[in-house]
Design a protein around this motif. Sequence first.
Motif, PDB file in Angstrom:
ATOM      1  N   MET A  51      65.288  12.829 -60.974  1.00  0.00           N
ATOM      2  CA  MET A  51      66.595  12.938 -60.834  1.00  0.00           C
ATOM      3  C   MET A  51      67.578  13.174 -62.105  1.00  0.00           C
ATOM      4  N   ALA A  52      67.139  12.836 -63.090  1.00  0.00           N
ATOM      5  CA  ALA A  52      67.952  13.125 -64.306  1.00  0.00           C
ATOM      6  C   ALA A  52      67.676  14.348 -64.796  1.00  0.00           C
ATOM      7  N   ASP A  53      66.731  14.941 -64.669  1.00  0.00           N
ATOM      8  CA  ASP A  53      66.110  16.276 -64.897  1.00  0.00           C
ATOM      9  C   ASP A  53      66.914  17.232 -64.004  1.00  0.00           C
ATOM     10  N   ASN A  54      67.105  16.872 -62.906  1.00  0.00           N
ATOM     11  CA  ASN A  54      67.808  17.775 -61.705  1.00  0.00           C
ATOM     12  C   ASN A  54      69.193  17.538 -61.923  1.00  0.00           C
ATOM     13  N   GLY A  55      69.763  16.891 -62.894  1.00  0.00           N
ATOM     14  CA  GLY A  55      71.198  16.819 -62.902  1.00  0.00           C
ATOM     15  C   GLY A  55      71.973  15.753 -62.160  1.00  0.00           C
ATOM     16  N   VAL A  56      71.186  14.941 -61.498  1.00  0.00           N
ATOM     17  CA  VAL A  56      71.948  13.806 -60.499  1.00  0.00           C
ATOM     18  C   VAL A  56      72.791  12.868 -61.654  1.00  0.00           C
ATOM     19  N   GLU A  57      73.902  12.750 -60.956  1.00  0.00           N
ATOM     20  CA  GLU A  57      74.900  11.932 -61.765  1.00  0.00           C
ATOM     21  C   GLU A  57      74.331  10.481 -61.779  1.00  0.00           C
ATOM     22  N   ASP A  58      75.007   9.656 -62.792  1.00  0.00           N
ATOM     23  CA  ASP A  58      74.288   8.575 -63.048  1.00  0.00           C
ATOM     24  C   ASP A  58      74.778   7.401 -61.818  1.00  0.00           C
ATOM     25  N   PRO A  59      76.053   7.662 -61.248  1.00  0.00           N
ATOM     26  CA  PRO A  59      76.370   6.723 -60.250  1.00  0.00           C
ATOM     27  C   PRO A  59      75.408   6.834 -58.848  1.00  0.00           C
ATOM     28  N   TYR A  60      74.911   8.048 -58.867  1.00  0.00           N
ATOM     29  CA  TYR A  60      74.014   8.355 -57.708  1.00  0.00           C
ATOM     30  C   TYR A  60      72.752   7.635 -58.008  1.00  0.00           C
ATOM     31  N   ILE A  61      72.265   7.819 -59.190  1.00  0.00           N
ATOM     32  CA  ILE A  61      70.902   7.300 -59.641  1.00  0.00           C
ATOM     33  C   ILE A  61      71.095   5.784 -59.357  1.00  0.00           C
ATOM     34  N   GLN A  62      72.034   5.103 -59.887  1.00  0.00           N
ATOM     35  CA  GLN A  62      72.050   3.707 -59.704  1.00  0.00           C
ATOM     36  C   GLN A  62      72.134   3.225 -58.310  1.00  0.00           C
ATOM     37  N   PHE A  63      72.935   4.006 -57.487  1.00  0.00           N
ATOM     38  CA  PHE A  63      72.831   3.750 -55.976  1.00  0.00           C
ATOM     39  C   PHE A  63      71.527   3.857 -55.458  1.00  0.00           C
ATOM     40  N   CYS A  64      70.764   4.931 -55.928  1.00  0.00           N
ATOM     41  CA  CYS A  64      69.324   5.211 -55.368  1.00  0.00           C
ATOM     42  C   CYS A  64      68.553   3.921 -55.777  1.00  0.00           C
ATOM     43  N   GLY A  65      68.664   3.559 -57.159  1.00  0.00           N
ATOM     44  CA  GLY A  65      68.004   2.357 -57.486  1.00  0.00           C
ATOM     45  C   GLY A  65      68.368   0.981 -56.941  1.00  0.00           C
ATOM     46  N   GLN A  66      69.428   0.913 -56.526  1.00  0.00           N
ATOM     47  CA  GLN A  66      69.963  -0.343 -55.701  1.00  0.00           C
ATOM     48  C   GLN A  66      69.634  -0.183 -54.326  1.00  0.00           C
ATOM     49  N   THR A  67      69.352   0.901 -53.822  1.00  0.00           N
ATOM     50  CA  THR A  67      68.627   1.071 -52.317  1.00  0.00           C
ATOM     51  C   THR A  67      67.112   0.795 -52.484  1.00  0.00           C
ATOM     52  N   GLY A  68      66.649   1.231 -53.683  1.00  0.00           N
ATOM     53  CA  GLY A  68      65.019   1.093 -53.618  1.00  0.00           C
ATOM     54  C   GLY A  68      64.921  -0.503 -53.958  1.00  0.00           C
ATOM     55  N   TYR A  69      65.897  -1.135 -54.500  1.00  0.00           N
ATOM     56  CA  TYR A  69      65.637  -2.664 -54.526  1.00  0.00           C
ATOM     57  C   TYR A  69      65.879  -3.136 -53.343  1.00  0.00           C
ATOM     58  N   ILE A  70      66.837  -3.001 -52.728  1.00  0.00           N
ATOM     59  CA  ILE A  70      66.912  -3.605 -51.443  1.00  0.00           C
ATOM     60  C   ILE A  70      65.663  -3.006 -50.533  1.00  0.00           C
ATOM     61  N   TRP A  71      65.318  -1.990 -50.624  1.00  0.00           N
ATOM     62  CA  TRP A  71      63.817  -1.668 -49.683  1.00  0.00           C
ATOM     63  C   TRP A  71      63.022  -2.572 -50.137  1.00  0.00           C
ATOM     64  N   ILE A  72      62.570  -2.928 -51.425  1.00  0.00           N
ATOM     65  CA  ILE A  72      61.554  -3.624 -51.813  1.00  0.00           C
ATOM     66  C   ILE A  72      61.765  -5.066 -51.354  1.00  0.00           C
ATOM     67  N   ILE A  73      62.949  -5.546 -51.361  1.00  0.00           N
ATOM     68  CA  ILE A  73      63.118  -7.104 -50.821  1.00  0.00           C
ATOM     69  C   ILE A  73      63.290  -7.367 -49.383  1.00  0.00           C
ATOM     70  N   GLY A  74      64.010  -6.329 -48.734  1.00  0.00           N
ATOM     71  CA  GLY A  74      64.257  -6.183 -47.321  1.00  0.00           C
ATOM     72  C   GLY A  74      63.766  -5.279 -46.396  1.00  0.00           C
ATOM     73  N   GLY A  75      62.932  -4.314 -46.819  1.00  0.00           N
ATOM     74  CA  GLY A  75      62.309  -3.519 -46.051  1.00  0.00           C
ATOM     75  C   GLY A  75      63.198  -2.142 -45.693  1.00  0.00           C
ATOM     76  N   GLU A  76      62.767  -1.233 -44.733  1.00  0.00           N
ATOM     77  CA  GLU A  76      63.403   0.088 -44.675  1.00  0.00           C
ATOM     78  C   GLU A  76      64.433  -0.163 -43.832  1.00  0.00           C
ATOM     79  N   ASP A  77      64.775  -1.135 -42.847  1.00  0.00           N
ATOM     80  CA  ASP A  77      65.763  -1.252 -42.134  1.00  0.00           C
ATOM     81  C   ASP A  77      66.958  -1.684 -43.050  1.00  0.00           C
ATOM     82  N   ALA A  78      66.681  -2.466 -43.947  1.00  0.00           N
ATOM     83  CA  ALA A  78      67.886  -3.140 -44.908  1.00  0.00           C
ATOM     84  C   ALA A  78      68.216  -1.972 -45.667  1.00  0.00           C
ATOM     85  N   ALA A  79      67.527  -1.193 -46.244  1.00  0.00           N
ATOM     86  CA  ALA A  79      67.593  -0.166 -47.197  1.00  0.00           C
ATOM     87  C   ALA A  79      68.509   0.854 -46.323  1.00  0.00           C
ATOM     88  N   GLU A  80      68.152   1.408 -45.171  1.00  0.00           N
ATOM     89  CA  GLU A  80      68.768   2.236 -44.369  1.00  0.00           C
ATOM     90  C   GLU A  80      70.271   1.667 -44.102  1.00  0.00           C
TER      91      GLU A  80
END
Length: 182
Positions: A88-117
């Motif tokens: 994402m960083a190499d593709n020029g994705v802005e930091d807030p987007y990366i942070q949000f993706c990371g938070q979504t990934g964290y939600i996915w890990i602890i709560g599953g696909e439905d929670a992440a969605e």
Amino acid sequence: MGTRLHDLDAYWSPGLTLTVRGREYTLPLPSAELGLWCRRLAEVTGEVHNVSSEQEIQAAVARIEALPQLPGDLSLPERVLGDVYQQMADNGVEDPYIQFCGQTGYIWIIGGEDAAERYWTSGGRPEAQRPTNRKERRAQNRTRTGGSRTAEANTTPPPASTSGTTSPPTQGRKSRGRRKAR
């Protein structure tokens, strides 16, 4: 002989796919260590939010500090996104987007696909999906209960009559009550 179950790969997707600016990024399934660490972090964080005394706060902070250290000095998004973080960083994705993706990934890990969605589609604000006014909340409640009311029952009742009552005058304003006949 017991029941034999098929290979889990037949049931699990390779990870969570996020689309950012038209590009797809697939987060890999978390390692056992990362999954356990994320769940423990979520548990302890929940405890911190429910404490009320100074002693309980200190105990919760001690539990956070006692969490096992994972290798490397990585932020939560770096840890959760893995190689996708650098892509994402190499593709020029802005930091807030990366942070949000990371938070979504964290939600996915602890709560599953439905929670992440739910987290993803609400923009990280689960309250955004709730009705915003009384009319919408009432409509949602009627939909949930499956009941329908007649049009007459949905109308607002007329205001109660105020004839024969007056309010005391306020400073700088005349009374709006009825005038006495002369």
